[in-house]
Design an enzyme around this catalytic site. Structure first.
Site, PDB file in Angstrom:
ATOM      1  N   CYS A  68      -4.712  57.529 -23.725  1.00 23.57           N
ATOM      2  CA  CYS A  68      -5.470  56.724 -24.684  1.00 23.57           C
ATOM      3  C   CYS A  68      -6.880  56.429 -24.187  1.00 23.57           C
ATOM      4  O   CYS A  68      -7.856  56.680 -24.870  1.00 23.57           O
ATOM      5  CB  CYS A  68      -4.728  55.432 -24.980  1.00 23.57           C
ATOM      6  N   HIS A  69      -6.979  55.866 -22.997  1.00 25.19           N
ATOM      7  CA  HIS A  69      -8.301  55.475 -22.521  1.00 25.19           C
ATOM      8  C   HIS A  69      -8.559  55.928 -21.098  1.00 25.19           C
ATOM      9  O   HIS A  69      -9.429  55.395 -20.411  1.00 25.19           O
ATOM     10  CB  HIS A  69      -8.483  53.961 -22.657  1.00 25.19           C
TER      11      HIS A  69
END
Lengths: 428, 183
Positions: free
Chosen positions: B147-148
């Site tokens: 995701c990040h």
């Protein structure tokens, strides 16, 4: 005031009702309202938003008749609506595309407000009510996106609810309270459905306050010059602006229905056609397009709490915009420097949206290749988002306050009437 | 004169007391009414009841990871290779964002010894709750969150990216050398 004689009940029934519940008078005063004669098409998005809000409420009530808020049934019930329910193939995309259209219209509406200084005195409360509506729209849109219970629904809900876990001390209890469990699950889906159903009615109530707050000072206009002579500077809202708004609504609806009928999934994500799986995160999570700029800001900060504060702060700063924009001149039409910085601001918001859709490590442009690995190196979306986030904040907390003090504005027209009459000598 | 003015008000301090007492009782009433409305959103009794599971790890091969669900959350059970254990132990702990030794990431078995080959963690990125990808991914041969972009090492410790903490450990105990009870 000859143009606006006020409501004059004619029949005996109207007189009788007017003395008891002056509801016809309320409607009359609302629609025969003195409105600046020079409003351009940027002013039609308020009416467009009212139409989409009603469309969202109506289609939403209908979808709720067929939707099942349960982790085992929600995903299938959406397919049931789209395939089996009469006209469900149309009603479901109307609601889903409608959300995107509402955000598109609200962003134009907000940019228009900033450009023409509609947030400035005496319309600060009107602006603040608008920002509250926008916040509620974001909450409503987010919870609505969770309901189909696809992969993006689930993981979007997980990421956004985890934002609240960033707050020190209370973070974990807060997220467990939001979830009603220890992860996003059935209790979460049920409460999101309940809130998604009711919040639009809260929005509707706030829209009424928004219109009320509009009708106290009256409309701003593209010159930003206040109404000086009601007879010369204004026209009754009906029929002049009901017709202008109606035309804009029809044009906007053409775009709306083009999406609904021809590309209903263009603004959706393919992963949301995969049933939610709490054990597998999709490789690339992205929110709906209308949250992308804020998502880019969240990721631009390499610290969890810092990212969350940066993201929420980007909306919080809007509440104090009326006092940050220090210029006495409302319309940026007469503020050459502010106009330039405003255009950069709009581009920065779009750029942040672009960065939000990309992975932070993707490159905006490559400057060469890494000598060791052969991988391209260059200017990453992470740094792109960081620069734009900085500009977003600088626009509000540095540029607008300082410009009001140092900028020399151009001459403004004496009155709204003079600005529209080409025969007026100073306009020749 | 002073007496004639004060007479109609008649003991103002007593009137103030009644106002304050009424207001206070009202505030307590609102609080008592509001708390059930707020607390109903907290995890329900049946949700809390699903709190323990047993996991048999004898079938997990070296270098393999299984994912089990506990309280709606993924639990990673990884059978680490000797190379992964060595990597995790070679790190200077003081350089870590969330300093923990490899042994602090484990619990002792029934005989009081560590089973360093089995690493049991909650498979949720401490950033924003995604499930990291395993199988020696990321820059530190452990887990990588898509995701990040948080990188975790072979002991599940945060090494790079936005996550603030190491992957959390669930409460668990060894029933035998290869059977654990989570929760």
């Amino acid at each position: 005031m000859s143009s606006y004689p006020g409501y004059d009940p004619k029949s005996g029934f109207e007189k009788w009702l007017d003395a008891r519940l002056p509801i016809i008078r309320l409607g009359y005063d609302t629609f025969i309202f003195p409105t600046p004669r020079n409003l351009n098409y940027w002013w039609t998005f308020g009416a467009i938003l009212a139409v989409i809000l009603m469309s969202q409420i109506i289609t939403g009530i209908i979808l709720a008749m067929h939707y099942v808020p349960h982790v085992d049934l929600a995903f299938d019930s959406i397919q049931h609506i789209k395939r089996d329910v009469n006209f469900g193939w149309m009603l479901q995309p109307m609601h889903a595309v409608g959300a995107s259209m509402m955000f598109l219209a609200v962003y134009i509406h907000m940019f228009r407000g900033i450009y023409y200084g509609s947030h400035k005195s005496p319309r600060e409360v009107l602006w603040i009510v608008g920002v509250v509506i926008y916040l509620l729209m974001m909450a409503t849109g987010f919870m609505g996106y969770v309901l189909p219970w696809g992969q993006m629904s689930f993981w979007g809900a997980t990421v956004i609810t985890n934002l609240f876990g960033a707050f020190p001390l209370v973070g974990e209890s807060l997220t467990n309270w939001l979830w009603g469990g220890f992860a996003v699950d059935d209790p979460t889906l049920n409460r999101f459905f309940s809130l998604h159903f009711v919040l639009p009615f809260a929005i509707l109530g706030l829209v009424m306050l928004h219109v009320w707050a509009l009708h106290v000072p009256g409309n701003n206009n593209p010159t930003g010059v206040s109404v000086k002579n009601v007879d010369k500077d204004t026209l009754p809202f009906h029929p002049y602006y009901t017709i202008k708004d109606a035309f804009a609504i029809v044009v906007f609806l053409m775009v709306f229905v083009a999406f609904v009928f021809f590309i209903p999934d263009a603004l959706n994500h393919p992963d949301n056609y995969i049933r939610a799986n709490p054990l597998v995160t999709p490789p690339h999570i992205v929110p709906e397009w209308y949250y992308l700029p804020f998502y880019a800001m969240l990721r631009a900060v390499p610290n969890k709490l810092g990212g969350v504060i940066t993201m929420f702060g980007a909306i919080a700063v809007l509440f104090v915009l009326p006092w940050l924009d220090t210029s006495k001149v409302r319309s940026m039409r007469y503020r050459p420097l502010a106009k330039l910085f405003f255009i950069i601001f709009v581009l920065a918001c779009i750029g942040l949206g672009w960065a939000g859709a990309k992975s932070p490590t993707d490159l905006v442009f490559a400057t060469g290749t890494d000598a060791a690995t052969g991988a391209p190196v260059g200017f990453s979306f992470l740094w792109f988002a960081r620069i734009l986030t900085l500009y977003y904040y600088a626009f509000f907390v540095v540029i607008l306050p300082v410009l009001g003090l140092v900028e020399k504005p151009k001459d403004r027209p004496e009155s709204i009437q003079k600005s529209v009459l080409k025969s007026a000598p100073e306009e020749a | 004169m002073a007496e004639t003015v004060s007479t109609p008000v008649e003991n103002p301090s007593r009137r103030d007391f009644i106002y304050i007492a009424t207001g206070a009782a009202g505030a307590v009433g609102v609080g008592l009414y509001a708390w059930p409305l707020i607390d109903q959103m907290n995890p329900a009794a049946d949700t809390k009841a699903l709190s323990t599971i047993e996991v048999d790890m004898s079938g997990v091969e070296v270098g393999q990871q299984i994912v089990v669900k506990w309280q709606g959350k993924p639990i990673f059970v990884r059978h680490r290779t000797q190379k992964e254990i060595n990597e995790a132990r070679a790190v200077d702990v003081s350089t870590l964002r969330d300093p923990q030794t490899d042994e602090q990431r484990l619990v002792v078995n029934a005989e009081g010894k560590y089973e360093p080959q089995f690493l049991i963690m909650i498979g949720i990125c401490t950033h924003l709750g995604c499930v990291p990808i395993g199988n020696n991914s990321g820059d530190y041969d452990g887990w990588f969150c898509p995701c990040h972009g948080s990188h975790y090492d072979t002991a599940g410790r945060i090494r790079k990216g936005p996550a603030p903490k190491n992957l959390y450990l669930p409460p668990y105990q060894y029933l035998t050398d290869t059977l654990i009870k989570i929760g």
